[in-house]
Scaffold this motif. Sequence first.
Motif, PDB file in Angstrom:
ATOM      1  N   VAL A   1       0.861  -1.184   0.000  1.00  0.00           N
ATOM      2  CA  VAL A   1       0.000   0.000   0.000  1.00  0.00           C
ATOM      3  C   VAL A   1       0.896   1.232   0.000  1.00  0.00           C
ATOM      4  CG1 VAL A   1      -1.729   1.298   1.299  1.00  0.00           C
ATOM      5  CG2 VAL A   1      -1.859  -1.198   1.221  1.00  0.00           C
ATOM      6  N   ASP A   2       0.612   2.154  -0.912  1.00  0.00           N
ATOM      7  CA  ASP A   2       1.350   3.414  -1.004  1.00  0.00           C
ATOM      8  C   ASP A   2       0.352   4.513  -1.358  1.00  0.00           C
ATOM      9  OD1 ASP A   2       2.987   5.561  -1.486  1.00  0.00           O
ATOM     10  OD2 ASP A   2       4.207   4.565  -3.022  1.00  0.00           O
ATOM     11  N   LYS A   3       0.003   5.325  -0.381  1.00  0.00           N
ATOM     12  CA  LYS A   3      -1.005   6.370  -0.576  1.00  0.00           C
ATOM     13  C   LYS A   3      -0.566   7.403  -1.622  1.00  0.00           C
ATOM     14  CE  LYS A   3      -2.792   6.012   4.142  1.00  0.00           C
ATOM     15  NZ  LYS A   3      -3.665   4.923   3.902  1.00  0.00           N
ATOM     16  N   ALA A   4       0.729   7.495  -1.883  1.00  0.00           N
ATOM     17  CA  ALA A   4       1.251   8.481  -2.834  1.00  0.00           C
ATOM     18  C   ALA A   4       0.798   8.211  -4.267  1.00  0.00           C
ATOM     19  CB  ALA A   4       2.774   8.515  -2.768  1.00  0.00           C
ATOM     20  N   ILE A   5       0.363   6.985  -4.565  1.00  0.00           N
ATOM     21  CA  ILE A   5      -0.060   6.710  -5.944  1.00  0.00           C
ATOM     22  C   ILE A   5      -1.477   7.214  -6.207  1.00  0.00           C
ATOM     23  CG2 ILE A   5       1.499   4.755  -6.164  1.00  0.00           C
ATOM     24  CD1 ILE A   5      -0.923   2.913  -6.032  1.00  0.00           C
TER      25      ILE A   5
ATOM     26  N   LEU B   1       7.636  -2.985 -15.099  1.00  0.00           N
ATOM     27  CA  LEU B   1       6.749  -2.160 -14.284  1.00  0.00           C
ATOM     28  C   LEU B   1       5.610  -1.660 -15.161  1.00  0.00           C
ATOM     29  CD1 LEU B   1       6.616  -0.980 -11.403  1.00  0.00           C
ATOM     30  CD2 LEU B   1       7.760   1.036 -12.283  1.00  0.00           C
ATOM     31  N   TYR B   2       4.375  -1.885 -14.701  1.00  0.00           N
ATOM     32  CA  TYR B   2       3.181  -1.420 -15.401  1.00  0.00           C
ATOM     33  C   TYR B   2       2.492  -0.413 -14.489  1.00  0.00           C
ATOM     34  CZ  TYR B   2       4.156  -5.523 -18.205  1.00  0.00           C
ATOM     35  OH  TYR B   2       4.782  -6.458 -18.998  1.00  0.00           O
ATOM     36  N   ASP B   3       2.440   0.839 -14.942  1.00  0.00           N
ATOM     37  CA  ASP B   3       1.925   1.918 -14.111  1.00  0.00           C
ATOM     38  C   ASP B   3       0.537   2.332 -14.576  1.00  0.00           C
ATOM     39  OD1 ASP B   3       1.442   4.147 -12.566  1.00  0.00           O
ATOM     40  OD2 ASP B   3       3.401   5.055 -12.908  1.00  0.00           O
ATOM     41  N   GLY B   4      -0.469   1.957 -13.803  1.00  0.00           N
ATOM     42  CA  GLY B   4      -1.838   2.364 -14.070  1.00  0.00           C
ATOM     43  C   GLY B   4      -2.357   3.234 -12.938  1.00  0.00           C
ATOM     44  N   THR B   5      -1.441   4.025 -12.358  1.00  0.00           N
ATOM     45  CA  THR B   5      -1.811   4.847 -11.209  1.00  0.00           C
ATOM     46  C   THR B   5      -2.165   6.256 -11.648  1.00  0.00           C
ATOM     47  OG1 THR B   5       0.450   5.619 -10.799  1.00  0.00           O
ATOM     48  CG2 THR B   5      -0.220   3.557  -9.727  1.00  0.00           C
ATOM     49  N   ILE B   6      -2.919   6.924 -10.822  1.00  0.00           N
ATOM     50  CA  ILE B   6      -3.264   8.325 -11.086  1.00  0.00           C
ATOM     51  C   ILE B   6      -1.996   9.185 -11.006  1.00  0.00           C
ATOM     52  CG2 ILE B   6      -4.531  10.319 -10.188  1.00  0.00           C
ATOM     53  CD1 ILE B   6      -6.756   8.320  -9.380  1.00  0.00           C
ATOM     54  N   ALA B   7      -1.150   8.901 -10.020  1.00  0.00           N
ATOM     55  CA  ALA B   7       0.099   9.663  -9.890  1.00  0.00           C
ATOM     56  C   ALA B   7       0.961   9.492 -11.138  1.00  0.00           C
ATOM     57  CB  ALA B   7       0.858   9.219  -8.648  1.00  0.00           C
ATOM     58  N   GLY B   8       0.997   8.288 -11.684  1.00  0.00           N
ATOM     59  CA  GLY B   8       1.763   8.033 -12.904  1.00  0.00           C
ATOM     60  C   GLY B   8       1.206   8.792 -14.099  1.00  0.00           C
TER      61      GLY B   8
END
Length: 181
Positions: A143-147, A159-166
């Motif tokens: 868990v990482d709230k920063a994403i 690495l597959y980035d489907g985050t809002i931060a990304g």
Amino acid sequence: MSEIVANRYAKALFEVAEERDAIDAIESQLHTVAEGLAENEDLRRVLMHPQVSSDNKKELLNKLFEHQAGLEVLNLLRLLIDRKREAIIDEVLEAYTHMANEKRGILDVTVTTAVALEEQEEQDLAQRLGKALGKQLSIHVKVDKAIIGGILLRIGDRLYDGTIAGKLAGFKQEIKVGRQG
């Protein structure tokens, strides 16, 4: 840097485990040691303290883990202490587990989300990913709230980035490039 060093120790231990047909047993012993160190902050402090002699550290670990860990794991611990690398035991375990899973045909996947997943959500995700990849998976959830939201997948070394931060970082980069053009 410590990851590279941990990989070397894990590889050496893994090769010994393969020769002795003890991959699972040694992995289990490493887990026991790592959990014991994680659960006992005082023990961890003693092991990391520079003024505690190597001999005292080795004697302490020997007494604590002589019935839970075999000769190979105890020898690894002694070697780490002699080389002042006590702090990388968790990384050695992680690298060893990765090698063991690779040998078993299991793919390690790290899933990072902004909020903890429920057990059923984890199982569903593991099943869908496993089916899509055609492999059995070992899922590790972080868990990482920063994403902010979405999901970050690490499959092997990809690495597959489907985050809002990304996505926000991507937009920011597009804006910068757009200004220069």
